[in-house]
Write a protein that holds these residues in place. Structure first.
Motif, mmCIF file in Angstrom:
data_model
loop_
_atom_site.group_PDB
_atom_site.id
_atom_site.type_symbol
_atom_site.label_atom_id
_atom_site.label_comp_id
_atom_site.label_asym_id
_atom_site.label_seq_id
_atom_site.Cartn_x
_atom_site.Cartn_y
_atom_site.Cartn_z
ATOM 1 N N ILE A 43 5.261 16.851 -1.747
ATOM 2 C CA ILE A 43 5.093 15.526 -1.437
ATOM 3 C C ILE A 43 4.153 15.002 -2.361
ATOM 4 O O ILE A 43 4.267 14.085 -3.053
ATOM 5 N N ARG A 44 2.796 15.492 -2.296
ATOM 6 C CA ARG A 44 1.554 15.036 -3.007
ATOM 7 C C ARG A 44 2.138 14.969 -4.503
ATOM 8 O O ARG A 44 1.478 13.943 -5.315
ATOM 9 N N HIS A 52 -5.294 8.662 -6.285
ATOM 10 C CA HIS A 52 -5.899 9.719 -5.181
ATOM 11 C C HIS A 52 -5.895 9.163 -3.895
ATOM 12 O O HIS A 52 -5.386 9.760 -2.758
ATOM 13 N N LYS A 53 -6.427 8.012 -3.697
ATOM 14 C CA LYS A 53 -6.535 7.256 -2.417
ATOM 15 C C LYS A 53 -5.052 7.204 -1.830
ATOM 16 O O LYS A 53 -4.981 7.369 -0.347
ATOM 17 N N VAL A 65 -0.250 8.829 1.977
ATOM 18 C CA VAL A 65 0.898 8.994 2.102
ATOM 19 C C VAL A 65 1.109 10.422 2.654
ATOM 20 O O VAL A 65 1.872 10.883 3.478
ATOM 21 N N ASP A 66 0.135 11.555 2.202
ATOM 22 C CA ASP A 66 0.101 12.538 2.769
ATOM 23 C C ASP A 66 -0.341 12.829 4.178
ATOM 24 O O ASP A 66 0.383 13.541 4.908
ATOM 25 N N LEU A 99 5.688 -0.234 -2.795
ATOM 26 C CA LEU A 99 6.243 -0.021 -1.640
ATOM 27 C C LEU A 99 6.525 1.490 -1.216
ATOM 28 O O LEU A 99 7.054 2.339 -2.327
ATOM 29 N N PHE A 100 5.791 1.696 -0.009
ATOM 30 C CA PHE A 100 6.150 3.196 0.225
ATOM 31 C C PHE A 100 7.028 3.207 1.621
ATOM 32 O O PHE A 100 6.573 2.672 2.581
ATOM 33 N N GLU A 101 8.074 3.958 1.851
ATOM 34 C CA GLU A 101 8.779 3.765 2.873
ATOM 35 C C GLU A 101 9.099 5.450 3.178
ATOM 36 O O GLU A 101 9.673 6.144 2.113
ATOM 37 N N ILE A 102 8.879 5.773 4.478
ATOM 38 C CA ILE A 102 8.880 7.135 4.980
ATOM 39 C C ILE A 102 9.847 7.148 6.035
ATOM 40 O O ILE A 102 9.501 6.643 6.964
#
Length: 139
Positions: A16-17, A35-36, A41-42, A74-77
């Motif tokens: 994932i990373r 990196h942040k 997300v991790d 946008l990050f959607e998990i």
């Protein structure tokens, strides 16, 4: 839109990373910002895999990343495990954690400090975490 789907095994966090790093490199973020964001997300994915899905490899997690230009990334998990009630979240007392030498409990606070928007919601038997990071691009 970029998509990554995996089962809920702790060992998949490295993949994932790597996926997030590749997408962010294509978007043109600074190394520090990248990196942040990877860390945030991790942290969310680790919490979902470990706490929401109990590291059950038959459960899955999906990650979507979409570049919205000047509006940010946008990050959607999405997962289908035990939901996290963000409304009940109380930011931990750092002094108390240090005094008790407690490990953990800082993840969501870290995510909130890195991302500009963090939302958790449950709908139709799935949990959705949406995060937005407004960014300045190197390119």
């Amino acid at each position: 839109m970029h998509q990554f789907k995996t089962n809920c095994k702790r060992e998949r966090l490295k993949e994932i990373r790597h996926f997030v790093a590749e997408v962010l490199a294509d978007i043109g973020l600074s190394e520090i910002d990248a990196h942040k964001i990877i860390l945030a997300v991790d942290e969310v994915c680790a919490n979902l895999i470990i706490h929401s899905n109990k590291c059950n490899p038959s459960e899955c997690l999906e990650l979507f990343i979409e570049d919205h230009g000047k509006d940010g990334v946008l990050f959607e998990i999405i997962d289908y495990g035990i939901g996290f009630n963000y409304n009940n979240y109380k930011e931990p007392n750092l002094e108390e954690i240090i005094r008790k030498r407690k490990k953990g409990g800082l993840g969501i606070m870290l995510v909130k400090n890195i991302m500009d928007t963090v939302e958790f919601k449950n709908e139709e038997n799935k949990n959705i975490c949406r995060m937005i990071k407004k960014i300045t691009k190197d390119k």
